[in-house]
Design a protein around this motif. Sequence first.
Motif, PDB file in Angstrom:
ATOM      1  N   LEU A  18       5.906  46.781 107.812  1.00 36.46           N
ATOM      2  CA  LEU A  18       5.924  47.310 106.571  1.00 36.46           C
ATOM      3  C   LEU A  18       7.224  47.018 105.829  1.00 36.46           C
ATOM      4  O   LEU A  18       7.552  46.681 104.788  1.00 36.46           O
ATOM      5  N   GLU A  19       8.317  46.971 106.620  1.00 37.83           N
ATOM      6  CA  GLU A  19       9.731  46.950 106.175  1.00 37.83           C
ATOM      7  C   GLU A  19      10.035  45.570 105.871  1.00 37.83           C
ATOM      8  O   GLU A  19      10.502  45.179 104.823  1.00 37.83           O
ATOM      9  N   ILE A  20       9.645  44.536 106.919  1.00 37.27           N
ATOM     10  CA  ILE A  20       9.669  43.186 106.733  1.00 37.27           C
ATOM     11  C   ILE A  20       8.826  42.775 105.397  1.00 37.27           C
ATOM     12  O   ILE A  20       9.141  41.936 104.620  1.00 37.27           O
ATOM     13  N   ASN A  47       7.851  40.852  99.630  1.00 39.89           N
ATOM     14  CA  ASN A  47       6.742  41.206  98.285  1.00 39.89           C
ATOM     15  C   ASN A  47       5.405  41.188  98.783  1.00 39.89           C
ATOM     16  O   ASN A  47       4.557  41.037  98.124  1.00 39.89           O
ATOM     17  N   LEU A  48       5.285  41.888 100.087  1.00 35.56           N
ATOM     18  CA  LEU A  48       3.849  42.084 100.435  1.00 35.56           C
ATOM     19  C   LEU A  48       3.645  43.575 100.594  1.00 35.56           C
ATOM     20  O   LEU A  48       4.613  44.371 101.093  1.00 35.56           O
ATOM     21  N   SER A  49       2.692  44.026  99.630  1.00 36.53           N
ATOM     22  CA  SER A  49       2.489  45.550  99.654  1.00 36.53           C
ATOM     23  C   SER A  49       2.194  46.237 100.978  1.00 36.53           C
ATOM     24  O   SER A  49       1.566  45.890 101.709  1.00 36.53           O
ATOM     25  N   ILE A  84      -3.627  44.702 107.391  1.00 34.17           N
ATOM     26  CA  ILE A  84      -3.650  43.462 108.343  1.00 34.17           C
ATOM     27  C   ILE A  84      -3.179  43.762 109.709  1.00 34.17           C
ATOM     28  O   ILE A  84      -3.657  43.335 110.713  1.00 34.17           O
ATOM     29  N   PHE A  85      -2.045  44.543 109.862  1.00 30.68           N
ATOM     30  CA  PHE A  85      -1.490  44.987 111.076  1.00 30.68           C
ATOM     31  C   PHE A  85      -2.625  45.883 111.827  1.00 30.68           C
ATOM     32  O   PHE A  85      -2.697  45.609 113.085  1.00 30.68           O
ATOM     33  N   SER A  86      -3.140  46.772 111.109  1.00 30.11           N
ATOM     34  CA  SER A  86      -4.120  47.567 111.818  1.00 30.11           C
ATOM     35  C   SER A  86      -5.359  46.882 112.464  1.00 30.11           C
ATOM     36  O   SER A  86      -5.767  46.951 113.610  1.00 30.11           O
ATOM     37  N   ALA A  87      -5.653  45.688 111.707  1.00 31.48           N
ATOM     38  CA  ALA A  87      -6.759  44.975 112.107  1.00 31.48           C
ATOM     39  C   ALA A  87      -6.145  44.133 113.477  1.00 31.48           C
ATOM     40  O   ALA A  87      -7.072  44.049 114.433  1.00 31.48           O
ATOM     41  N   ILE A  88      -5.016  43.706 113.442  1.00 26.57           N
ATOM     42  CA  ILE A  88      -4.463  42.512 114.389  1.00 26.57           C
ATOM     43  C   ILE A  88      -4.275  43.889 115.627  1.00 26.57           C
ATOM     44  O   ILE A  88      -4.656  43.422 116.833  1.00 26.57           O
TER      45      ILE A  88
END
Length: 366
Positions: free
Chosen positions: A327-329, A334-336, A343-347
Motif C-alpha cells: 500500500l505504501e509503495i 499513484n495507485l489507490s 490486487i494483493f489480496s487476490a495474489i
Amino acid sequence: MENEKNSIFKSWEIGSKVNPLIIAGPCSAESESQIMSIGTKLKTLGVNVFRAGIWKPRTRPNSFEGVGAIGLPWLKLLKQELGIKVAVEVANAKHVHEALKADVDILWIGARTSVNPFSIQEIADSLKGTDVPILVKNPINPDVDLWQGAIERIIGAGIDKIAAVHRGFSSFNNTIYRNVPMWELPIELRRRMPDIPMICDPSHIGGKRTMIQEISQKAMDLNYDGLMIECHTDPDNAWSDAAQQITPAALQNVLDQLILKVLEVDNPAVKNELKELRNQIDHFDNELIGVLQQRMKVASQIGEYKSANNITILQPKRWHEILTRSLEIGANANLSSEFMSKIFSAIHQESINKQTAIVKDFDVKK
Ligand code: PEP
Ligand code: MN
C-alpha cells in the motif's frame, strides 16, 4: 455486436433515435390528467417510451401502492392521443394479463421481483405466445447470476425483445446513492450477455434530482443503450419517489448536456494511436503475467519449506507486512489503496491456494 443490439431496438419500433433510447415518465400514475400532461411534454422532447408505475412494490405497507388497474385506460388514452409507446411494471401473471389487455407496449420487471425466481417464472409463463418487449431490472441485491437467471427465464418463454435495466443495488452502508451503482456488475452482465441492451435508471440509483446528469453521463461513457428517467410536472408533490423526479424541462436539460459517445471512430489517425497504446497495454499485461508466474514459483518453494518443517501456511504477521508495504509503495506510484488491497489480496490468496495444494500432497506422501 453493436449493430445486433441496435437492431433489437429498431425491431421494437420505438423510435429512430436509438442511441440512447429514452424512457421517461412518472414513478407512479396518479390521474388521467397527470399522465396526459406529463406525456404531452415528454413527447415533444422526443422521448421514445412513456413509463408509469400502476402497481407499486413499496418497501413498507401503508405507503401509496399505486392506483392499480384503473390507471391502465389512462395509458391507453395517452397512446392513442400521442402515438407514444407506454411501459408499466409487472410483478405477477395477473399484472401481465391486465397490462396486455390494455395494450401496454412494454413491460418491466422491478428490482424487488427480479430477486425471486418463482415470481419471474410465473411472469415468464404468462408471457408465452406474446412478443411484448420486456425490461428486466437488476435484483436489489448485487447478484449477477440472479439478474442473468431472470433474463434467461424470460428468453426461455420465447421473448426476444429483452433489455436489462441497471437501477443500482441496496446497501446497508450509508452512501451518497439511494442504490449503489456497482458499475462492475452491469459490465459483467454485458460481458456474459452481449446481445442484451443495457439501460441505466439514474433516478433509482441517485435517489435525488441533482445526481441524474452525472449518472446518465457515466452510463453514456460506458456505452449503455438507453436511459430510464423518472419525470413529473410537479415532482415535489409526486405520490412516490418525489426527491428523484425531475420536470420535463429538467429532462430536456439533462439530454441537451449529455455527451454521446461512440464505440469506435473511423478516423485512421485516432485508430492508429489507440492501437499503439493498446499494444503497450498488451506488452505490460504480458510482463505482469510473467512476474506473477515467477512470484508463484517462489511461493511454491516456500510451500515446500513450510511442509517440510510443519509451518502453518497462513502467516498473519507476514501478510500484514506484505499488504502494508504494498500500500505504501502503491501510494507513491499513484495507485489507490482500494486497488492495491484488492490486487494483493487476490495474489496472496492464490499463493495460499498453491501452498495448500503442496502441503496436502506432502502430507499424503508422509
Ligand atoms: C420504479 O421504476 O418506479 C421502481 C419501483 O423501480 P425499482 O424496481 O428499480 O425499485
Ligand atoms: Mn420510482
